[in-house]
Scaffold this motif. Structure first.
Motif, PDB file in Angstrom:
ATOM      1  N   ASP C  17       0.806  -1.206   0.000  1.00 12.64           N
ATOM      2  CA  ASP C  17       0.000   0.000   0.000  1.00 12.64           C
ATOM      3  C   ASP C  17       0.843   1.262   0.000  1.00 12.64           C
ATOM      4  O   ASP C  17       0.418   2.318  -0.445  1.00 12.64           O
ATOM      5  CB  ASP C  17      -0.918   0.022   1.235  1.00 12.64           C
ATOM      6  N   ARG C  20       6.283   2.511  -3.660  1.00 10.40           N
ATOM      7  CA  ARG C  20       6.190   3.362  -4.832  1.00 10.40           C
ATOM      8  C   ARG C  20       7.279   3.060  -5.860  1.00 10.40           C
ATOM      9  O   ARG C  20       7.231   3.566  -6.955  1.00 10.40           O
ATOM     10  CB  ARG C  20       6.286   4.818  -4.415  1.00 10.40           C
ATOM     11  N   ARG C  25       8.173  -3.465  -6.560  1.00 13.09           N
ATOM     12  CA  ARG C  25       7.194  -4.351  -7.201  1.00 13.09           C
ATOM     13  C   ARG C  25       7.833  -5.694  -7.539  1.00 13.09           C
ATOM     14  O   ARG C  25       7.194  -6.742  -7.450  1.00 13.09           O
ATOM     15  CB  ARG C  25       6.644  -3.695  -8.469  1.00 13.09           C
ATOM     16  N   LYS C  34      -1.294 -11.570  -6.085  1.00 13.14           N
ATOM     17  CA  LYS C  34      -2.307 -10.576  -6.404  1.00 13.14           C
ATOM     18  C   LYS C  34      -3.617 -11.304  -6.705  1.00 13.14           C
ATOM     19  O   LYS C  34      -3.642 -12.513  -6.870  1.00 13.14           O
ATOM     20  CB  LYS C  34      -1.866  -9.771  -7.626  1.00 13.14           C
ATOM     21  N   SER C  89      -6.094  -0.272   1.661  1.00 21.89           N
ATOM     22  CA  SER C  89      -5.519   0.479   0.558  1.00 21.89           C
ATOM     23  C   SER C  89      -6.227   1.809   0.368  1.00 21.89           C
ATOM     24  O   SER C  89      -5.622   2.806  -0.010  1.00 21.89           O
ATOM     25  CB  SER C  89      -5.621  -0.320  -0.746  1.00 21.89           C
ATOM     26  N   SER C  95      -1.335   5.440   2.267  1.00 25.67           N
ATOM     27  CA  SER C  95      -1.546   4.601   1.085  1.00 25.67           C
ATOM     28  C   SER C  95      -1.308   5.366  -0.209  1.00 25.67           C
ATOM     29  O   SER C  95      -1.820   6.469  -0.408  1.00 25.67           O
ATOM     30  CB  SER C  95      -2.963   4.035   1.091  1.00 25.67           C
ATOM     31  N   ARG C  96      -0.503   4.769  -1.071  1.00 24.04           N
ATOM     32  CA  ARG C  96      -0.286   5.354  -2.398  1.00 24.04           C
ATOM     33  C   ARG C  96      -1.261   4.744  -3.410  1.00 24.04           C
ATOM     34  O   ARG C  96      -1.181   4.984  -4.583  1.00 24.04           O
ATOM     35  CB  ARG C  96       1.137   5.071  -2.900  1.00 24.04           C
ATOM     36  N   ARG C  97      -2.138   3.892  -2.925  1.00 26.65           N
ATOM     37  CA  ARG C  97      -3.027   3.163  -3.833  1.00 26.65           C
ATOM     38  C   ARG C  97      -4.369   3.850  -4.028  1.00 26.65           C
ATOM     39  O   ARG C  97      -5.163   3.417  -4.835  1.00 26.65           O
ATOM     40  CB  ARG C  97      -3.279   1.736  -3.304  1.00 26.65           C
ATOM     41  N   GLU C 100      -5.650   4.649  -7.409  1.00 28.92           N
ATOM     42  CA  GLU C 100      -5.888   3.492  -8.269  1.00 28.92           C
ATOM     43  C   GLU C 100      -7.245   2.843  -7.979  1.00 28.92           C
ATOM     44  O   GLU C 100      -7.788   2.118  -8.807  1.00 28.92           O
ATOM     45  CB  GLU C 100      -4.766   2.453  -8.074  1.00 28.92           C
ATOM     46  N   GLN C 129      -5.517  -2.988 -12.296  1.00 34.62           N
ATOM     47  CA  GLN C 129      -4.981  -2.549 -10.994  1.00 34.62           C
ATOM     48  C   GLN C 129      -4.813  -3.755 -10.076  1.00 34.62           C
ATOM     49  O   GLN C 129      -3.854  -3.828  -9.301  1.00 34.62           O
ATOM     50  CB  GLN C 129      -5.921  -1.533 -10.324  1.00 34.62           C
ATOM     51  N   ARG C 133       0.021  -3.711  -7.534  1.00 34.94           N
ATOM     52  CA  ARG C 133       0.088  -3.580  -6.083  1.00 34.94           C
ATOM     53  C   ARG C 133      -1.277  -3.472  -5.414  1.00 34.94           C
ATOM     54  O   ARG C 133      -1.465  -3.951  -4.299  1.00 34.94           O
ATOM     55  CB  ARG C 133       0.938  -2.366  -5.725  1.00 34.94           C
ATOM     56  N   SER C 134      -2.239  -2.868  -6.113  1.00 36.57           N
ATOM     57  CA  SER C 134      -3.558  -2.746  -5.489  1.00 36.57           C
ATOM     58  C   SER C 134      -4.210  -4.093  -5.281  1.00 36.57           C
ATOM     59  O   SER C 134      -5.066  -4.250  -4.419  1.00 36.57           O
ATOM     60  CB  SER C 134      -4.472  -1.883  -6.373  1.00 36.57           C
TER      61      SER C 134
END
Ligand SMILES: Nc1ncnc2c1ncn2[C@@H]1O[C@H](COP(=O)(O)OP(=O)(O)OP(=O)(O)O)[C@@H](O)[C@H]1O
Ligand SMILES: Nc1ncnc2c1ncn2[C@@H]1O[C@H](COP(=O)(O)OP(=O)(O)OP(=O)(O)O)[C@@H](O)[C@H]1O
Ligand SMILES: [Mg+2]
Ligand SMILES: [Mg+2]
Lengths: 315, 352, 479, 359, 268
Positions: C17, C20, C25, C34, C89, C95-97, C100, C129, C133-134
């Protein structure tokens, strides 16, 4: 002794405060918003705003400093913006690596520099002296990083003797660890050896002029005793002081050396931190280096005093 | 030049040990010449003198006239690269010090032949205890253990009258006063009962009251040990006090030498006379002091003849071109001057 | 056997989450499964979700989850876990998600292994997505306990579990025995070593200290190919590199080139993309003129590169009333980017463009771009599986990454429409139409597409390069 | 020599200067309560053991360093009360000659600039007037006007000391303080400088304050002498009186310790025993008591005050009245051997004749 | 100094590079930025004596123009260091007291941050460019000059001739300008020469990290920065700049040593 130590510390504190203020304000002036970098490729404004708030990036600078300093005094240097790891942990991770590198480099430097300095002082004006001096000067004149690159090219790529990188902790596989560090330590050590050699030479030359050396000769002592005992024992005093200063040079040299040999040490940590605008790390590392530097000088001074009977009373 | 040099020094073998001497010849320096790298002439030029057991020879002269160089050359302590001994010999116990191997010379130095230097402040190694420094000299030349060497050091400290010697052994040089340090130096020099002691201005750096103590001490110790002493000084007072014989040096040459009374009562060389008359004395009436005009020339300015000619009130043309021979009379008094005795000049009327 | 992988950079926070970085990844690929995955051809295939279907209004996505899956701490993977993950998320402050997953309104647990995503509006990009990561599923037990500190000991359901990490030195994972697809995993452990210097990375591969390395330098490819014990696996990336032109971002957008699309066209025309690729990358990368690489199904073949045409460029300049135009381009101060910049500089000169290169550290470059403090900016995008991810954010009016401040309602409508249909053919049409406009307006001049170049030792089998640049370890064997 | 009218040029009152020594935090009592007054036109000498504060005292007299306590009064004005400008003006009148001619001249300036500098600061002379004046000054001290173009390192020690004196004279001082002005020079040159200073003194009407350790030089030059021991004055008397019949045991010992260039002379008196105590920890009572052959119980406890002991003499000794101390003595004062003396005289005549002839 | 062969050799090296740098525009060479995509990374040949780089540029030309950047960087940054550092040192040493305390603490602080780290931080802060690198290097080298000057002033201050200057009533300004500065000048000059050597390496290091001279303009350090990616294929790209840096730095070092011997009898 206590008095002396107390006095030294009294001087060190303002120095540290100035260092930290200096670094702090420098960072604040740097272009590049850490929040933007932290937010990642997506640069989500919400995240950016949150991060700014979380890391107090919006507060007035003096307040930020006070906040930082307040925690630092309690031994908390904050967290890396990049990896969220406490800066102290990061430093704890990297320091041993750089210390290993530094110690190995120092050993190489001392093993080469001091004997070479003694010999060239004793043989002043001869071919030996001339050659030693020239080699030392060359050592000073070859850029560290270039030497590193060339060594990798030659020793690792072409000859395949030593690994080009791949740091292994000393605790894990001591031999392999030393092996991987050999080249970087050598690169770092040669420049130091050169400095050390030149200073040893000049200190020796100075002491060789001293009346007490003549006295030692007049006693009928052999040259070896005169040089190693009576002369070197005195010449070592300025070298002690110098060694502490060399520590700074060592750290600076480590920056590039670690970069080239990809050694996960202090030098790499700081370069990466600067480039990533990882302020807490920059701040913490610079502070630590400064403390280290001051401590080294401090120990050198104490050692100097211990070695120098004239100073002992002032303890 | 060098031919004349040999002549100048060679004709006389320095002050005779006959007559006033009470012992055998210990050191005989003859025709010693030293040249420093890059200099046009021999800085020390044909120096000769003889030293007998139990006697003190004082080498006097102004600063820079070569007193120290002479003594260092004898001890072979000159820097080998900068200074070359161009001629002469220094016989000590039947061996020529100037030609011994380094190993041999190291065996003699500090044992049979010892030296005290001018600056007690800098002549002791600041990082070692004074007791150890003395003991080191003992251990170097005698097959003794640490303890015995230290015993000997203590004994020497007593002999040079250092108060509380046991404690002083463990002091570092900086903890001692100048006088005490010079005593330590003397203790170190005498620790192995040398036959010859060379003292290069041992008291110049000391206060007068301390100087008096040290001189007295040196005299006493010499009387006890019967060693020969070469004492270098520029203080005529000290000379009168301590010397048996005197050699006056000027610009690398001995210009006059002889028994101490003779030198003071019957000085011949204009330099000796000038030196003596320019000294203010405690008793002398006030008035202008006599002076020696100008200052000591550097080796680059030496005239080809008598080196004193440039400053000598009695100099003639000849003085500038010909080196006067060193001639000695029966009392062992000798000098090198074309114009002596100077009374004759006065009688001959006026000056140049 | 332990697999040693050399990465070009150190991963950042090991929390899907918060992460970056690209290399992060790569690590997650081994660590966290995932909901869905992609094939090398970018087809979306099951991973933790076995089946999915869209409601008719395209606003509900129903997924069947794989049974018998356990997280590495023993927690069972189920619909509740998915719900917790998505909510984290969407709500975790760091959260950077969030962006998305904005289209998701709520997550409904519709059975132990059935989960329903209710959307605010149709979103064709969502599955893609979930392939990134999401869609990575972390153990709810772990992230509830650790909160944002999850990263110090991340727990997911992937084939490898976290052992140890030394910043900038190594990340060690070991095989997770309880993995649902454990048979496919043929190595016992994997260690990632960040080695930023490509030369050093490669020499470590050669010496056998590494088994696989990420991002071999294009100029090294020839040599690697000649070496007996290593070879290259490659795939053209999803991303692109280009020049973003400031059109309306603060006053700095008020420049000839910012105001006049003819000049931008002239600029684009004066660039020989193939030559650029040849000179700087030995032809190993892929020249391109669109947000999607020529290898992508979304690539518009009809609008392929016209090639360099100085005369036409000059004519356009003349038409725009300009003879000579001075330009300043911000460029990251890394050797390769600067090489590109220098080649560009000399390429566009004949057309009358006098380019000044303004090298900046990447950090400053990003800030400058956001703040509109640039005329041209040499910057790229790492790429997303769904086409939307490569275009929408950059050109839609007021979108987050639209540094050029380009705004065209027609483009916006086309992109929105493309987003809301699930029919790929229809979507492609929309993107082509949008592209056509963009190729005239040129807020971004696309230059080339990176090729992922993996150096692999001969004794490593089963490794395949994917366009997303991830290192998938299923089926990879050593020795 | 001096007439009865006391015209005091420079006077100190309980002048004290302490230094804290290194890291130990202890105090060096370099100058510890010195009161003296110098009359116009006399040569006042201060004698003390080396390394214990001669230079410090000289610097205090010129206010080159500030006293820890006490005052220096010059021409009736307290130096420490002067404004920087007044101080500057005062400096024109109060000049200094240093001990070491090798370090007292700026090596980067020509002799002409060096000597001309005080003229720039203190006079309004034009450039050409200054040139002329510098030439005159150089000739006055026995150098040549064309020497102005040269740098200090081209001169011998004696010549440099002449330059330094010329420089000191440039601002037309009334007082010249010499800190061991001749002790770094060879005897022969020393005599030249002593003669020069005597001449200048009468020509320029100077008051000389000479601080030195060489008693012979002092005897030769001075009218009155102050003897200091460990930072304090122990005796102050006219020169003749002091040397003929010292009033303080330390003075006696000093005189006795001087080696006299007269061979075969009987030892006079016992050499002074003991070491000079450290100025860090001076002895209690009379500071000289540990070395004093006449010390009694009282000396260890009570500090003697500097008291008049007749005929312009001040002595700080409890037993001053009881003791009769030995001075220079007849043997020393008497001339040397006749023959030698004749030659000295002959030499002097020739030397001066030549100097006159060539000068 | 003229009698010292190694100093002469150093002088010759330095002069050679200075000449090259000055003559760069009139030497018959391609421009340093002239690319030739047909001749990328070609080994030394008759057409390109030193070979070509990754963009097909003539390395000889780039070396020649690079000399400008390197020498400029060395000289300008030391000039900055001297101009800023020496006055502070003079003031701190001469006046002492709290002024000295403040200056000394700041200098301590700067010194306790390693040179390169300081330079990196500064260069990153100012933005990557040659000018900024020079400023950064200059400022990082400055504390050394403050310390050196201060130390020298402290030594010179106690010289009798300075006291003598006060004794004849000179003001502080005149004493500083005519007595102190000329006498501390020699060691500063020596240090400056030696620091030029260090500064050249520092510029190369910063350029190597991408913080110095920016493309397409060449500097030896930035050439090395590029070259390190092509070590295998085009080692000559790394060879020449390395050798050039080595030569010019050793030139300055020899010159500095020679100056020291000539101006300042003390060794090192
Ligand atoms: N290492 C040297 N190199 C060159 N010249 C030297 C060296 N050592 C001494 N001299 C010169 O030799 C001459 C004699 O010096 P010496 O030290 O013997 O004089 P001195 O009589 O002992 O003087 P002082 O009374 O000052 O000790 C001087 O001119 C001196 O400059
Ligand atoms: N600036 C200073 N700081 C600390 N101590 C000082 C200072 N100046 C002088 N002293 C100390 O004061 C004492 C007297 O010094 P001064 O120079 O006055 O002696 P001196 O009699 O002139 O010596 P010399 O005979 O060597 O010329 C010495 O112990 C010295 O260490
Ligand atoms: Mg001598
Ligand atoms: Mg003094």
């Amino acid at each position: 002794m206590l008095r002396y130590i107390a006095k030294r510390f009294a001087v060190a504190i303002p120095t540290l405060v100035i260092v930290s203020i200096f670094v702090f304000s420098l960072q604040k002036m740097m272009p590049g918003d850490p929040a933007v970098i932290m937010a990642g490729e997506q640069r989500d404004p919400q995240v950016i705003a949150y991060l700014r708030e979380k890391y107090h990036l919006n507060d007035p600078v003096p307040e930020q400093y006070a906040f930082w300093a307040g925690r630092a005094v309690r031994g908390d240097l904050g967290q890396s913006l990049r990896s969220d790891v406490p800066v102290l942990d990061l430093i704890g991770d990297k320091l041993p690596v750089t210390i290993q590198l530094a110690v190995m480099a120092m050993i190489i430097a001392f093993a080469i520099g001091i004997p070479a300095g003694i010999v060239s002082a004793v043989k002043k004006g001869t071919i030996t002296d001339y050659v030693a001096n020239f080699v030392a000067l060359s050592g000073l004149s070859i850029p560290n990083f270039w030497l590193g690159i060339m060594l990798i090219l030659l020793v690792s790529v072409h000859l395949g003797w030593l690994p080009a990188s791949g740091y292994v902790p000393l605790t894990e596989a001591p031999l392999r660890s030393i092996e991987t560090m050999l080249m970087p330590a050598f690169v770092l050590g040669t420049a130091l050896a050169a400095t050390l050699m030149r200073h040893t030479r000049s200190a020796m030359l100075g002491v060789l002029q001293a009346d007490y050396v003549r006295t030692a000769r007049a006693k009928g002592l052999g040259e070896r005793v005169v040089i190693l005992k009576h002369t070197f024992r005195n010449a070592v005093l300025p070298i002690v002081t110098l060694s502490a200063l060399l520590f700074g040079e060592l750290l600076a040299g480590a920056v590039l050396t670690e970069q080239i040999f990809t050694i996960p040490g202090f030098g790499k940590l700081i370069v990466d931190a600067v480039f990533n605008r990882d302020y807490p790390v920059v701040q913490g590392v610079v502070l630590c280096t400064a403390i280290g530097f001051i401590l080294m000088n401090f120990f050198a001074d104490i050692l100097y005093v211990v070695l120098n009977p004239r100073m002992r009373e002032s303890l | 030049m060098s031919v004349e040099t040999v002549e100048a020094g060679g004709r006389a073998n320095g002050p005779a040990n006959a007559g006033s001497g009470d012992g055998a010849t210990v050191l005989r320096v003859s025709d010693l010449s030293v040249r420093f790298a890059g200099q046009p002439v021999d800085t020390i030029d044909g120096v000769s003198f003889t030293l007998s057991a139990g006697r003190t020879l004082c080498l006097v002269g102004e600063s820079g006239c070569g007193k120290s160089v002479t003594s260092l050359a004898t001890m072979r302590l000159l820097p080998e690269k900068a200074a070359r001994i161009t001629s002469g010999e220094a016989r000590f116990e039947d061996r020529d010090m100037l030609r011994l191997s380094r190993r041999e010379i190291e065996r003699v130095r500090g044992d049979r032949m010892a030296m005290i230097f001018q600056e007690p402040m800098t002549s002791l190694n600041p990082v070692f205890k004074v007791g150890d420094q003395v003991a080191e000299a003992v251990a170097r030349h005698r097959k003794v253990g640490r303890r015995e060497a230290r015993e000997r050091a203590l004994e020497m400290f007593r002999r040079v009258q250092i108060p509380a010697p046991e404690r002083r052994l463990d002091d570092y040089p900086h903890q001692l006063s100048g006088g005490m340090r010079q005593r330590v130096m003397i203790a170190m020099a005498l620790a192995n009962d040398p036959k010859l002691l060379i003292a290069d201005e041992p008291t110049t750096a000391l206060d007068v009251t301390i100087q008096a103590q040290i001189l007295r001490l040196m005299r006493t110790l010499q009387d006890e040990s019967g060693a020969a002493m070469l004492l270098i000084t520029h203080d005529l007072g000290v000379v009168a006090d301590i010397a048996d014989e005197v050699a006056v040096m000027y610009a690398g040459r001995i210009v006059e030498s002889g028994p101490v009374e003779t030198i003071f009562n019957d000085p011949q060389h204009p330099y000796t006379i000038g030196l003596m008359s320019s000294m203010p004395t405690l008793g002398a009436p006030k008035g202008r002091l006599a002076t020696i005009p100008g200052s000591v020339p550097s080796p680059f300015e030496f005239p080809p003849g008598c080196r004193f000619a440039t400053r000598c009130p009695f100099a003639q043309t000849r003085c500038f071109s010909e080196v006067p021979p060193f001639e000695r009379n029966d009392d062992g008094h000798g000098w090198a001057c074309w114009r002596t005795p100077i009374e004759t000049i006065a009688e001959a009327g006026g000056h140049a | 056997a332990t697999l040693k992988i050399g990465l070009a950079d150190d991963a950042d926070v090991l929390d899907p989450d918060q992460a970056r970085t690209f290399v992060g990844r790569i690590v997650f690929t081994a660590l966290c499964d995932k909901l869905v995955d992609v094939t090398p051809e970018l087809k979306i295939v099951p991973q933790l979700a076995t089946k999915w279907s869209w409601s008719d209004d395209q606003k509900t996505l129903t997924m069947q989850l794989r049974k018998g899956v356990k997280f590495q701490d023993g927690t069972t993977f189920d619909a509740a876990a998915v719900k917790a993950n998505i909510e984290r998320s969407k709500t975790l402050k760091e959260s950077r998600r969030k962006s998305e997953l904005t289209s998701i309104d709520s997550v409904e647990v519709a059975g132990d292994h059935t989960v329903k995503f209710h959307l605010k509006q149709p979103d064709a990009t969502l599955l893609a997505q979930f392939a990134d990561r999401s869609g990575m599923m972390m153990s709810p037990t772990a992230f509830k306990k650790e909160g944002e500190k999850f990263s110090s000991d991340p727990v997911c359901s992937g084939p490898f579990q976290f052992v140890n990490r030394v910043q900038q030195d190594r990340i060690e994972l070991k095989k997770f025995d309880g993995y649902w697809n454990a048979d496919k995993i043929k190595v016992d452990a994997v260690t990632y070593l960040p080695i930023p210097d490509a030369t050093v990375r490669l020499s470590n591969l050669r010496s056998g200290d590494l088994d696989i390395v990420d991002r071999v330098a294009p100029t090294d490819v020839k040599q690697v190919e000649q070496a007996p014990d290593i070879h290259i696996e490659k795939a053209v990336s999803l991303g692109y590199q280009g020049i973003t032109i400031n059109i309306d971002n603060t006053k700095r957008g008020d420049t000839p080139i910012g105001n006049e699309k003819l000049l931008r066209q002239a600029l684009s025309l004066s660039i020989d993309r193939n030559a650029l690729n040849q000179v700087v990358f030995n032809g190993v990368y892929k020249a391109g003129n669109q947000p999607f690489p020529p290898t992508s199904p979304w690539y518009d073949k009809s609008a392929s590169m016209s090639g360099r045409d100085i005369d036409k460029a000059k004519a356009l300049m003349k038409k725009a009333g300009q003879e000579k135009v001075s330009l300043t381009m911000n460029a990251p101060n890394s050797p390769q980017e600067l090489q590109v910049a220098q080649v560009l500089q000399s390429m566009i000169k004949p057309a009358g463009f006098d380019l000044k290169i303004q090298p900046m550290e990447f950090a400053s470059l990003l800030s400058a771009d956001t703040a509109g403090n640039f005329e041209l900016s040499q910057i790229g995008w790492s790429g997303r599986i769904d086409p939307d991810g490569n275009i929408d954010q950059f050109v839609r009016c007021g979108a987050g990454l639209n540094d050029s401040h380009y705004c065209n309602k027609k483009v916006d409508t086309l992109l929105q429409d493309a987003r809301e249909t699930q029919d790929n053919a229809e979507r492609k049409q929309k993107y082509d139409a949008a592209n056509e406009i963009l190729m005239k307006d040129l807020p971004i001049i696309y230059l080339y597409h990176q090729t992922w170049l993996f150096g692999v030792r001969k004794d490593i089998n089963g490794f395949k390069a994917y366009p997303d640049g991830m290192i998938r370890l299923e089926g990879v064997t050593k020795g | 020599m001096s007439d009865r009218r006391r015209d005091i040029v420079i006077e100190t009152q309980d002048l004290v200067r302490h230094f804290s020594s290194g890291g130990s935090g202890r105090t060096v009592r370099a100058v510890d309560g010195v009161s003296l007054s110098v009359e116009r036109g006399e040569t006042f000498a201060i004698v003390r053991e080396s390394g214990c504060g001669k230079s410090t005292l000289a610097r205090l007299l010129l206010r080159l360093i500030e006293p820890t306590a006490g005052t220096v009064v010059y021409e009736g004005r307290d130096l420490s009360s002067l404004s920087p400008r007044q101080m500057r003006a005062a400096r024109a009148r109060l000049q200094f000659v240093f001990q070491d001619p090798f370090s007292s001249l700026n090596p980067r300036m020509t002799v002409g600039t060096l000597v001309g500098e005080p003229l720039i600061v203190h006079t309004g002379l034009s450039r050409s007037e200054r040139r002329t004046r510098v030439g005159e000054l150089l000739e006055r001290v026995g150098l040549r006007a064309e020497h102005a173009e040269r740098y200090p390192h081209e001169f011998s020690g004696g010549q440099r000391q002449r330059v330094a004196i010329a420089r000191a004279l440039a601002s037309e001082p009334t007082v010249l303080v010499g800190d061991e002005p001749v002790s770094a020079l060879d005897v022969s040159v020393q005599a030249q400088i002593i003669n020069l200073m005597e001449e200048l003194k009468s020509d320029f009407g100077l008051t000389l304050v000479v601080i030195a350790h060489d008693l012979a030089v002092i005897r030769h030059m001075s009218d009155r002498v102050a003897v200091m021991y460990l930072g304090e004055i122990v005796e102050l008397a006219p020169a003749d009186a002091l040397f003929d019949a010292p009033g303080h045991p330390y003075t006696e010992a000093l005189i006795a310790a001087i080696p006299v260039p007269r061979p075969g002379r009987e030892e006079h008196g016992e050499a002074l025993g003991g070491d000079i105590p450290s100025p860090l920890a001076p002895p209690s009572g009379c500071r000289f008591h540990p070395r004093c052959p006449y010390a009694v119980d009282r000396c260890t406890r009570e500090k003697p005050m500097l008291e008049t002991a007749g005929r312009g003499r001040l002595v700080a000794c409890h037993r001053q009245k009881e003791l009769s101390l030995a001075g220079v003595g007849a043997a020393v004062a008497a001339g040397a051997n006749e023959k030698a003396l004749r030659r000295f005289e002959l030499y002097r005549q020739h030397a001066e004749g030549n100097a006159a002839g060539s000068g | 100094m003229l009698a010292n062969p190694s100093a002469l050799f150093g002088l010759a090296l330095v002069c050679f590079f200075i000449a090259v740098a000055i003559l760069a525009p009139i030497l018959p060479l391609d421009g340093p930025a002239a690319t030739d995509w047909g001749a990328i990374r070609k080994a030394p040949s008759a057409a390109h004596w030193l070979g070509t780089d990754d963009l097909g540029r003539d390395l000889l030309s780039r070396m020649v123009w690079g000399a400008r950047a390197s020498l400029m960087a060395g000289v300008v940054s030391v000039f900055i260091a001297v101009v800023v550092g020496v006055p502070f040192g003079l003031v701190a040493g001469y006046f002492g007291g709290w002024v000295d305390q403040i200056i000394s603490r700041i200098v301590d602080a700067l010194l306790s941050t390693p040179f390169l780290i300081l330079a990196i931080a500064l260069a990153a802060f100012l933005g990557p460019s040659l000018t900024n690198a020079m400023i950064a290097i200059g400022l990082s080298a400055m504390p050394v000059f403050v310390r050196l000057t201060r130390g020298q002033v402290l030594a010179v201050k106690t010289e009798d001739y300075v006291e003598g200057a006060r004794a004849i009533g000179l003001g502080h300004g005149r004493i500083l300008a005519r007595y102190i500065l000329p006498n501390v000048f020699a060691p500063i000059l020596v240090q400056a020469t030696l620091t030029v050597a260090t500064a050249i390496i520092a510029e190369a290091s910063l350029s190597f990290l991408g913080l110095g001279q920016q493309p397409p303009a060449p500097s030896w350090g930035s050439m090395l920065n590029t070259a390190k990616n092509f070590l295998d294929q085009a080692p000559w790209m790394a060879l020449w700049p390395g050798i050039a840096i080595f030569l010019v730095v050793i030139g300055f070092n020899l010159l500095g040593d020679g100056l020291r011997d000539a101006l300042d009898p003390r060794e090192i």
